[in-house]
Structures are given as C-alpha cells and as structure tokens.
Design an enzyme around this catalytic site. Sequence first.
Site, PDB file in Angstrom:
ATOM      1  N   ALA A  73      41.166  36.989  55.484  1.00 16.96           N
ATOM      2  CA  ALA A  73      39.759  37.191  55.836  1.00 16.96           C
ATOM      3  C   ALA A  73      39.078  35.923  56.350  1.00 16.96           C
ATOM      4  CB  ALA A  73      39.000  37.752  54.640  1.00 16.96           C
ATOM      5  N   LEU A  74      39.457  34.764  55.833  1.00 19.11           N
ATOM      6  CA  LEU A  74      38.805  33.530  56.278  1.00 19.11           C
ATOM      7  C   LEU A  74      39.119  33.181  57.725  1.00 19.11           C
ATOM      8  CD1 LEU A  74      39.018  31.230  53.131  1.00 19.11           C
ATOM      9  CD2 LEU A  74      36.972  32.251  54.154  1.00 19.11           C
ATOM     10  N   VAL A  98      39.114  42.059  50.720  1.00 16.66           N
ATOM     11  CA  VAL A  98      39.092  40.987  49.736  1.00 16.66           C
ATOM     12  C   VAL A  98      38.890  41.664  48.386  1.00 16.66           C
ATOM     13  CG1 VAL A  98      38.005  38.833  49.007  1.00 16.66           C
ATOM     14  CG2 VAL A  98      38.047  39.450  51.442  1.00 16.66           C
ATOM     15  N   GLU A 102      40.865  36.893  39.341  1.00 16.88           N
ATOM     16  CA  GLU A 102      40.344  36.292  38.117  1.00 16.88           C
ATOM     17  C   GLU A 102      39.703  34.928  38.341  1.00 16.88           C
ATOM     18  OE1 GLU A 102      43.469  36.272  35.246  1.00 16.88           O
ATOM     19  OE2 GLU A 102      43.789  38.424  35.419  1.00 16.88           O
ATOM     20  N   THR A 103      39.614  34.504  39.596  1.00 18.04           N
ATOM     21  CA  THR A 103      39.059  33.181  39.878  1.00 18.04           C
ATOM     22  C   THR A 103      37.868  33.284  40.827  1.00 18.04           C
ATOM     23  OG1 THR A 103      40.415  32.770  41.835  1.00 18.04           O
ATOM     24  CG2 THR A 103      41.389  32.209  39.694  1.00 18.04           C
ATOM     25  N   HIS A 105      37.747  32.295  43.713  1.00 18.22           N
ATOM     26  CA  HIS A 105      38.237  32.436  45.082  1.00 18.22           C
ATOM     27  C   HIS A 105      37.660  33.682  45.770  1.00 18.22           C
ATOM     28  CE1 HIS A 105      40.884  31.462  48.385  1.00 18.22           C
ATOM     29  NE2 HIS A 105      41.368  32.694  48.381  1.00 18.22           N
ATOM     30  N   ASN A 130      31.189  44.788  60.774  1.00 17.65           N
ATOM     31  CA  ASN A 130      31.908  44.137  59.673  1.00 17.65           C
ATOM     32  C   ASN A 130      32.540  45.189  58.775  1.00 17.65           C
ATOM     33  OD1 ASN A 130      32.842  42.742  57.456  1.00 17.65           O
ATOM     34  ND2 ASN A 130      31.026  41.481  57.240  1.00 17.65           N
TER      35      ASN A 130
END
Length: 167
Positions: A73-74, A98, A102-103, A105, A130
Amino acid sequence: MQRTQPETARKQSRYDGIAEIDPDFNGAGLRVGVVMARFNLDICEGLLSACTAELLRLGVAHADIRIATVPGALEIPLVLQTMANSGRFDALVALGAVVRGETYHFELVSNEMGAGITRVGLDTGLPIANGVLTTEDEDQALARMSEKGADCARAAVEMAHLLKVLR
C-alpha cells in the site's frame, strides 16, 4: 440516478431552481489506470476483479484500462502520481488491503497511504478512487472487497465526467 448520456444540468431542479449536475456513469472513451498492491493478494485480486468488471460494464474499453501492481500500500501513491502526470488517464483507482496487526505499523501504513493518495489527487487534479481497504481482520476485507472494487469503478467514471464538466 445512473445515466449513460453525456452530463447535462437537470431540467427540473431539486433545489429552488438551481441547476444541478447529474452523475454520468458512461465509461465509453474514458482511460482509467488502476494501481493494485500485491500484499494481501487474494483480497487485492478480489478488489481488482470487481473493479475491472464494473469498468467494462460501464463501457470502458479493455484497451483503455491499464493495471500496474506494486508490492504494498505504501508504494501506491508514487505510481498513482506517475500515472497522473503522464497525461494518459482520465481517472485512477487505488486498490489494496491493509489488515490490522499487533503493532503500530497498521496505523502508519493506513495513514501515510491515505494521505499520499489524497495528495496526488489534489496536486494533479486527476480523480482517484481510493479502494484500499483498512480492516481489523481478513474476514472484514473479504466481505467488503467485491462491493468496494465495483464502487471505485463507478466513482472513477463519475468523477472523470464531473471534473470535465466543471473545468
């Protein structure tokens, strides 16, 4: 209200005689670029399948659809920017998934990707639908992928026509 004719102002207005621009979903002659992330590939391919099927149903020709894939995605905004600056497209679609982990990110990727897509659209004046899903889990993404992919196709076609009328 879906229309297949070129856009015109309504003959009878809903708002005190003020002319209103009707949506135009006729994709004939439009050139649409699609950027799809490959991370969470099953979901992304579901988005792509629904999007391209709807673009074709709306009348966009096979030859007028171009698909580019990116790792995640980035990477989507950079390719959208390149496509927008090429002058070859009337509208673009961003597709990806996305899924929360657990983070932190998830938030980083979601926020930066979304901001990047918005910035490309605003900087270039080219409409971008989008279709990057941001979900809590894979089941949510799978449940949304078909409708979101088709919705993005409709949004891209509608916005391409709207901006042409307004310019």
